[in-house]
Design a protein around this motif. Structure first.
Motif, PDB file in Angstrom:
ATOM      1  N   GLU A  32     -48.254  52.399  14.466  1.00 28.76           N
ATOM      2  CA  GLU A  32     -47.397  52.113  13.316  1.00 28.76           C
ATOM      3  C   GLU A  32     -46.061  51.540  13.779  1.00 28.76           C
ATOM      4  OE1 GLU A  32     -46.646  55.629  10.967  1.00 28.76           O
ATOM      5  OE2 GLU A  32     -45.844  56.721  12.655  1.00 28.76           O
ATOM      6  N   PRO A  33     -45.413  50.737  12.913  1.00 29.36           N
ATOM      7  CA  PRO A  33     -45.743  50.450  11.522  1.00 29.36           C
ATOM      8  C   PRO A  33     -47.005  49.590  11.406  1.00 29.36           C
ATOM      9  CG  PRO A  33     -43.924  49.062  12.230  1.00 29.36           C
ATOM     10  CD  PRO A  33     -44.169  50.033  13.338  1.00 29.36           C
ATOM     11  N   PHE A  34     -47.724  49.787  10.294  1.00 30.59           N
ATOM     12  CA  PHE A  34     -48.951  49.037  10.071  1.00 30.59           C
ATOM     13  C   PHE A  34     -49.008  48.574   8.614  1.00 30.59           C
ATOM     14  CE2 PHE A  34     -50.077  53.658  10.018  1.00 30.59           C
ATOM     15  CZ  PHE A  34     -50.321  53.808   8.655  1.00 30.59           C
ATOM     16  N   TYR A  35     -49.939  47.664   8.340  1.00 26.95           N
ATOM     17  CA  TYR A  35     -50.123  47.131   6.990  1.00 26.95           C
ATOM     18  C   TYR A  35     -50.235  48.302   6.019  1.00 26.95           C
ATOM     19  CZ  TYR A  35     -52.514  44.667   3.132  1.00 26.95           C
ATOM     20  OH  TYR A  35     -52.891  44.159   1.919  1.00 26.95           O
ATOM     21  N   ALA A  36     -49.374  48.310   5.009  1.00 26.33           N
ATOM     22  CA  ALA A  36     -49.227  49.483   4.152  1.00 26.33           C
ATOM     23  C   ALA A  36     -50.527  49.912   3.489  1.00 26.33           C
ATOM     24  CB  ALA A  36     -48.163  49.204   3.090  1.00 26.33           C
ATOM     25  N   PRO A  66     -51.069  58.467  13.344  1.00 25.89           N
ATOM     26  CA  PRO A  66     -50.239  57.357  13.818  1.00 25.89           C
ATOM     27  C   PRO A  66     -49.795  57.529  15.260  1.00 25.89           C
ATOM     28  CG  PRO A  66     -48.911  58.872  12.549  1.00 25.89           C
ATOM     29  CD  PRO A  66     -50.322  59.422  12.514  1.00 25.89           C
ATOM     30  N   VAL A  67     -49.645  56.411  15.940  1.00 30.67           N
ATOM     31  CA  VAL A  67     -48.984  56.389  17.241  1.00 30.67           C
ATOM     32  C   VAL A  67     -47.865  55.366  17.104  1.00 30.67           C
ATOM     33  CG1 VAL A  67     -50.741  54.786  18.145  1.00 30.67           C
ATOM     34  CG2 VAL A  67     -49.227  55.987  19.721  1.00 30.67           C
ATOM     35  N   ILE A  68     -46.642  55.805  17.304  1.00 27.31           N
ATOM     36  CA  ILE A  68     -45.481  54.998  16.923  1.00 27.31           C
ATOM     37  C   ILE A  68     -45.152  53.952  17.980  1.00 27.31           C
ATOM     38  CG2 ILE A  68     -43.012  55.059  16.382  1.00 27.31           C
ATOM     39  CD1 ILE A  68     -43.392  57.830  15.218  1.00 27.31           C
ATOM     40  N   ALA A 123     -40.465  51.864   5.264  1.00 23.88           N
ATOM     41  CA  ALA A 123     -40.998  53.227   5.373  1.00 23.88           C
ATOM     42  C   ALA A 123     -42.438  53.290   4.887  1.00 23.88           C
ATOM     43  CB  ALA A 123     -40.126  54.197   4.583  1.00 23.88           C
ATOM     44  N   GLY A 124     -42.794  52.437   3.933  1.00 24.01           N
ATOM     45  CA  GLY A 124     -44.159  52.404   3.418  1.00 24.01           C
ATOM     46  C   GLY A 124     -45.171  51.845   4.392  1.00 24.01           C
ATOM     47  N   PHE A 125     -44.699  51.304   5.514  1.00 24.42           N
ATOM     48  CA  PHE A 125     -45.593  50.790   6.545  1.00 24.42           C
ATOM     49  C   PHE A 125     -45.801  51.807   7.673  1.00 24.42           C
ATOM     50  CE2 PHE A 125     -43.767  47.138   4.426  1.00 24.42           C
ATOM     51  CZ  PHE A 125     -44.863  46.313   4.220  1.00 24.42           C
ATOM     52  N   TYR A 126     -45.275  52.995   7.472  1.00 22.31           N
ATOM     53  CA  TYR A 126     -45.480  54.110   8.400  1.00 22.31           C
ATOM     54  C   TYR A 126     -46.227  55.211   7.650  1.00 22.31           C
ATOM     55  CZ  TYR A 126     -41.779  52.138  11.434  1.00 22.31           C
ATOM     56  OH  TYR A 126     -41.016  51.328  12.246  1.00 22.31           O
ATOM     57  N   SER A 127     -46.946  56.047   8.390  1.00 24.73           N
ATOM     58  CA  SER A 127     -47.488  57.261   7.780  1.00 24.73           C
ATOM     59  C   SER A 127     -46.729  58.498   8.252  1.00 24.73           C
ATOM     60  CB  SER A 127     -48.982  57.413   8.088  1.00 24.73           C
ATOM     61  OG  SER A 127     -49.197  57.600   9.458  1.00 24.73           O
ATOM     62  N   THR A 128     -45.937  58.356   9.310  1.00 15.34           N
ATOM     63  CA  THR A 128     -45.090  59.458   9.757  1.00 15.34           C
ATOM     64  C   THR A 128     -43.904  59.584   8.808  1.00 15.34           C
ATOM     65  OG1 THR A 128     -45.693  59.055  12.074  1.00 15.34           O
ATOM     66  CG2 THR A 128     -43.707  60.366  11.667  1.00 15.34           C
ATOM     67  N   PRO A 129     -43.684  60.761   8.223  1.00 16.85           N
ATOM     68  CA  PRO A 129     -42.575  60.924   7.278  1.00 16.85           C
ATOM     69  C   PRO A 129     -41.229  60.651   7.935  1.00 16.85           C
ATOM     70  CG  PRO A 129     -44.093  62.794   7.155  1.00 16.85           C
ATOM     71  CD  PRO A 129     -44.483  61.997   8.361  1.00 16.85           C
ATOM     72  N   SER A 130     -40.329  60.061   7.160  1.00 15.15           N
ATOM     73  CA  SER A 130     -38.927  59.854   7.554  1.00 15.15           C
ATOM     74  C   SER A 130     -38.751  58.887   8.717  1.00 15.15           C
ATOM     75  CB  SER A 130     -38.253  61.200   7.894  1.00 15.15           C
ATOM     76  OG  SER A 130     -38.327  62.072   6.779  1.00 15.15           O
ATOM     77  N   VAL A 131     -39.746  58.057   8.980  1.00 13.58           N
ATOM     78  CA  VAL A 131     -39.619  57.020  10.006  1.00 13.58           C
ATOM     79  C   VAL A 131     -39.514  55.666   9.307  1.00 13.58           C
ATOM     80  CG1 VAL A 131     -40.731  55.901  11.976  1.00 13.58           C
ATOM     81  CG2 VAL A 131     -40.913  58.372  11.686  1.00 13.58           C
ATOM     82  N   GLY A 132     -38.654  54.810   9.831  1.00  8.19           N
ATOM     83  CA  GLY A 132     -38.500  53.473   9.273  1.00  8.19           C
ATOM     84  C   GLY A 132     -37.673  53.421   8.007  1.00  8.19           C
TER      85      GLY A 132
END
Length: 396
Positions: free
Chosen positions: A120-124, A139-141, A356-365
């Motif tokens: 991530e970030p990846f296609y939402a 996810p792997v950031i 932020a919507g392109f991450y699945s980890t909360p509070s990233v991006g």
């Protein structure tokens, strides 16, 4: 009162489209909105594709085969051969956009609560497809400081469990524009073979690579035939987003046989859109050369202008037509909405996609945005200038 499903409640909103009502309201107020939020190119669709539809002699728009018409799949195989990807038309299932190809892939290889590892970030919409399929994204950031390069392979190994079924990459990447090198693909190939996993590569931006580098497909990697699944689409390649034609490609016969059952359940991909897409395969190379040059100029203009803004950090993309920018704000969702609701510069404003919507980890991006450089250079300069003016007055 009847209740909505948990799956429906958990289905994420699109960070690309959720602000559309605010943009529409801004336009009703007389503002001009520069749309940097969505990958809808302003490049013209190839004439050969449009003419194929205009000149067809159909009397009935009938169902096609569930896997797509044979003539079209044979021409797709020829296209891949020209790109040093050697597959048969029987290795291809035509789908209703790359989105359906991903859903077919998820349904074919994963059960509920299985896991898929995605840098991530990846296609939402990967979040949405995973939710719809009952699959858990692990996810792997990747980091903007590393230009969103592939994270160390050890980080992937740490995340593999008995429930892990696949690794998914987008190459070149949406939303980062990062292009994975041959060496990075080989590292991924090694780990999926070691752990008996699938490697899914979303390669819809294959043609859009810059700076003299070349795209290396997972199906060019020897020994990966049983593990590799390609997701592809005509949407961006030929500026045919509304055609909704994509394809799933794999040399694993069991994957194709299983995906075909999903294809049969939805009957067939759209007939007229296949005619247009088959025609598009006759597009001359000069079209792609011109488009690539246009995107290189747009990218360079965008990056140059963004780097002038104090406090903005931007990763330079080598492919696709997106970049991630980090802004001096706490929450880009709030900022993006404020741009549309409360700000204008000489009666202009911009629409961006909060990252932020392109991450699945909360509070990233939270302080990042994705920009699609699908506007001409003059419009991009003006749009970034509007963004710069907005940042001068915005209060978190």
């Amino acid at each position: 009162m009847p209740t909505i499903s948990k799956k429906g409640v958990n289905m994420p909103e699109s960070p690309i489209r959720k602000l559309v009502p605010f943009a529409e309201e801004a336009e009703k107020q007389g503002k001009k909105v520069f749309y940097l939020n969505i990958g809808q190119p302003d490049i013209k669709t190839p004439t050969v594709a449009l003419e194929a539809v205009k000149n067809n002699s159909l009397n009935i728009i009938a169902y096609s085969r569930s896997e797509g018409s044979e003539s079209y799949r044979m021409k797709i195989a020829e296209y891949y051969k020209r790109n040093d990807i050697h597959v048969s038309h029987n290795d291809i299932i035509v789908t209703t956009g790359g989105s359906e190809a991903l859903l077919f892939a998820f349904g074919s290889i994963m059960d509920e609560n299985d896991e898929i590892i995605i840098p991530e970030p990846f296609y939402a919409n990967y979040n949405g497809f995973s939710t719809a399929s009952g699959v858990n994204v692990i996810p792997v950031i990747s980091k903007i400081e590393d230009n969103f390069a592939l994270p160390p392979i050890e980080e992937f190994e740490k995340l593999i469990t008995p429930k892990t079924k696949a690794i998914l990459i987008c190459n070149p990447g949406n939303p980062t524009g990062y292009l994975y090198s041959k060496e990075e693909i080989q590292k991924l190939a090694s780990i999926v073979k070691k752990h008996d996993l699938f490697l899914i590569a979303d390669e819809v931006y294959r043609e859009f690579v810059y700076d003299g580098v070349t795209h290396y497909s997972i199906l060019q990697e020897s020994g990966l035939e049983d593990n590799a699944i390609i997701i592809d689409s005509v949407s961006k390649r030929y500026s045919m987003c509304g055609a909704r034609i994509g394809y799933l490609v794999s040399k694993n016969n069991e994957v194709i046989k299983t995906a075909l059952k999903f294809a049969q359940a939805r009957l067939s991909p759209p007939t007229l859109a296949q005619i247009a897409s088959e025609g598009a395969l006759e597009t001359p190379q000069s079209y792609f050369d011109d488009v690539k040059n246009e995107y290189v100029n747009r990218r360079n203009t965008l990056i140059e202008e963004l780097e002038k803004i104090k406090g903005v950090k931007v990763a330079k993309p080598n492919g696709a037509f997106y970049c991630i920018a980090e802004l001096p704000v706490k929450n880009s969702d709030d900022f993006a909405r404020w741009l549309l609701e409360s700000f204008d510069y000489e009666n202009n404003t911009v629409m961006v996609a909060p990252a932020a919507g392109f991450y699945s980890t909360p509070s990233v991006g939270l302080n990042q945005i994705r920009i699609a450089y699908v506007l001409n250079e003059d419009s991009l300069r003006l749009a970034v200038n509007i963004l710069a003016e907005a940042l001068k007055v915005y209060k978190d």
